[in-house]
Design a protein around this motif. Structure first.
Motif, PDB file in Angstrom:
ATOM      1  N   MET A   1       0.847  -1.189   0.000  1.00 38.75           N
ATOM      2  CA  MET A   1       0.000   0.000   0.000  1.00 38.75           C
ATOM      3  C   MET A   1       0.887   1.246   0.000  1.00 38.75           C
ATOM      4  O   MET A   1       2.096   1.179   0.230  1.00 38.75           O
ATOM      5  CB  MET A   1      -0.914   0.008   1.225  1.00 38.75           C
ATOM      6  N   GLU A   2       0.267   2.392  -0.240  1.00 41.52           N
ATOM      7  CA  GLU A   2       0.988   3.658  -0.232  1.00 41.52           C
ATOM      8  C   GLU A   2       0.573   4.491   0.977  1.00 41.52           C
ATOM      9  O   GLU A   2      -0.558   4.392   1.460  1.00 41.52           O
ATOM     10  CB  GLU A   2       0.712   4.445  -1.515  1.00 41.52           C
ATOM     11  N   ARG A   3       1.510   5.296   1.456  1.00 43.55           N
ATOM     12  CA  ARG A   3       1.210   6.223   2.539  1.00 43.55           C
ATOM     13  C   ARG A   3       1.728   7.610   2.182  1.00 43.55           C
ATOM     14  O   ARG A   3       2.614   7.774   1.335  1.00 43.55           O
ATOM     15  CB  ARG A   3       1.832   5.765   3.857  1.00 43.55           C
ATOM     16  N   GLN A   4       1.177   8.598   2.864  1.00 43.20           N
ATOM     17  CA  GLN A   4       1.637   9.976   2.739  1.00 43.20           C
ATOM     18  C   GLN A   4       2.501  10.293   3.959  1.00 43.20           C
ATOM     19  O   GLN A   4       2.077  10.079   5.102  1.00 43.20           O
ATOM     20  CB  GLN A   4       0.452  10.940   2.665  1.00 43.20           C
ATOM     21  N   ALA A   5       3.710  10.783   3.725  1.00 44.93           N
ATOM     22  CA  ALA A   5       4.640  11.086   4.810  1.00 44.93           C
ATOM     23  C   ALA A   5       5.159  12.510   4.657  1.00 44.93           C
ATOM     24  O   ALA A   5       5.374  12.990   3.540  1.00 44.93           O
ATOM     25  CB  ALA A   5       5.808  10.100   4.818  1.00 44.93           C
TER      26      ALA A   5
END
Length: 341
Positions: free
Chosen positions: A1-5
């Motif tokens: 999955m992708e995350r925003q950091a």
């Protein structure tokens, strides 16, 4: 999955980046962040490029490994919900609301022993103040205020206000606070300070001395806290402290230097300067106090103070640059900023 950091990429520069996050492995859980709090002290030093680049961020917290050189992820107040369990994790963790000392990012992996489950009835908005309240609790442990003492607090940012809220419960003779901004001074008095002053006023120290002593016989403060983040305030705090008094220094100045006048009254005053930092517990207390006990006290104080009322602004993580710019340029308008996801 992708995350925003969120990354600090240089002085006064932050950027949201998309990262790939693997599934949790054995002994890990996946947490979705609900909100995270921006520290207006430590994080502003990082944002302004005033944190020593070669200093370890925190040697006791896995998520904060590394130093303060750019680029870096930073932050240590996240509340989220456990979405997914890796093998070997007890089923009771799934769906649980948790606090973590974790940077600003939409999702993260952690071991259960790196998470603190929220007590029943405590909201995420109250729980996100956990690090600031733990710091305030540590200041009490290090300062050891006594009944009838005269106490001054330099700085009424969020940690200062929480400390005021706690000390207002003590049977003190007087509690006087100082801050540059009227909004904070009013809130400080609302929380129980007997008087809150502008430290930049020409008569600030004289009014502080009068407010502390009242009708008593001891001149000055028994106990001063310097938590303003302003190195010049430390000299004021020392000047305001009475004979054999204590000055607890909770500010982290980063690369800023403090110019102190130690050649006059200080030489004979027997004033004690005490360094206080939440990553450890004073050695003389460790026979009775450990981090677990301090965590328990922090949760209790969060439930009593209910600091969610101090949230003044909310920004989605995509507008984090605006949040830091506000803190940097208009601190008079801010008590606590949180990021949402």
């Amino acid at each position: 999955m992708e995350r925003q950091a969120l990354y600090f990429t240089g002085p006064r520069q932050v950027a949201r980046q998309t990262e790939t996050l693997p599934s949790p492995v054995f002994g890990q859980v996946l947490v979705k962040t609900i909100i995270s709090a921006i520290s207006p002290g430590t994080e502003l030093l990082v944002y302004r490029g005033l944190a020593p680049a070669d200093l370890a961020r925190d040697e006791t917290i896995t998520a904060l490994a590394g130093d303060f050189s750019f680029p870096l992820k930073y932050g240590y107040a996240a509340v989220g919900q456990v979405l997914k369990l890796g093998r070997g994790v007890a089923p009771g963790w799934e769906g649980r609301l948790v606090f973590a000392f974790n940077p600003h990012e939409s999702h993260f992996l952690a071991a259960p022993d790196e998470l603190l489950g929220l007590p029943a009835g405590l909201t995420p908005e109250d729980a996100v103040f956990f690090p600031n309240m733990e710091t305030a609790v540590t200041f009490l442990l290090d300062g050891q205020p006594l009944m009838g003492e005269q106490v001054a607090i330099f700085g009424q940012g969020i940690v200062g206000l929480l400390l005021t809220a706690l000390l207002s419960r003590w049977p003190l003779s007087s509690l006087v606070t100082l801050d540059l901004y009227p909004r904070r001074r009013q809130l400080s008095e609302d929380l129980g300070a007997h008087l809150s002053l502008d430290p930049s006023a020409p008569d600030a120290l004289a009014r502080l001395a009068a407010g502390l002593q009242g009708g008593g016989t001891y001149p000055g403060a028994d106990l001063c806290y310097e938590i303003s983040g302003n190195p010049a305030a430390l000299d004021q705090a020392i000047a305001a402290t009475g004979f054999s008094g204590r000055v607890v220094i909770g500010s982290w100045y980063g690369l800023k230097r403090s110019d102190l006048n130690l050649g006059g009254r200080f030489h004979r005053s027997r004033v004690r300067l005490i360094s206080s930092q939440v990553s450890s517990i004073a050695p003389e207390l460790t026979g009775r106090w450990n981090k677990t006990r301090r965590y328990h006290a922090t949760w209790q104080m969060l439930a009593q103070v209910q600091p969610a009322r101090f949230i003044t602004q909310r920004f989605p993580i995509g507008q984090a640059a605006q949040a830091y710019e506000l803190l940097d340029r208009h601190p008079e308008d801010v008590i606590q900023v949180i990021l949402t996801y």
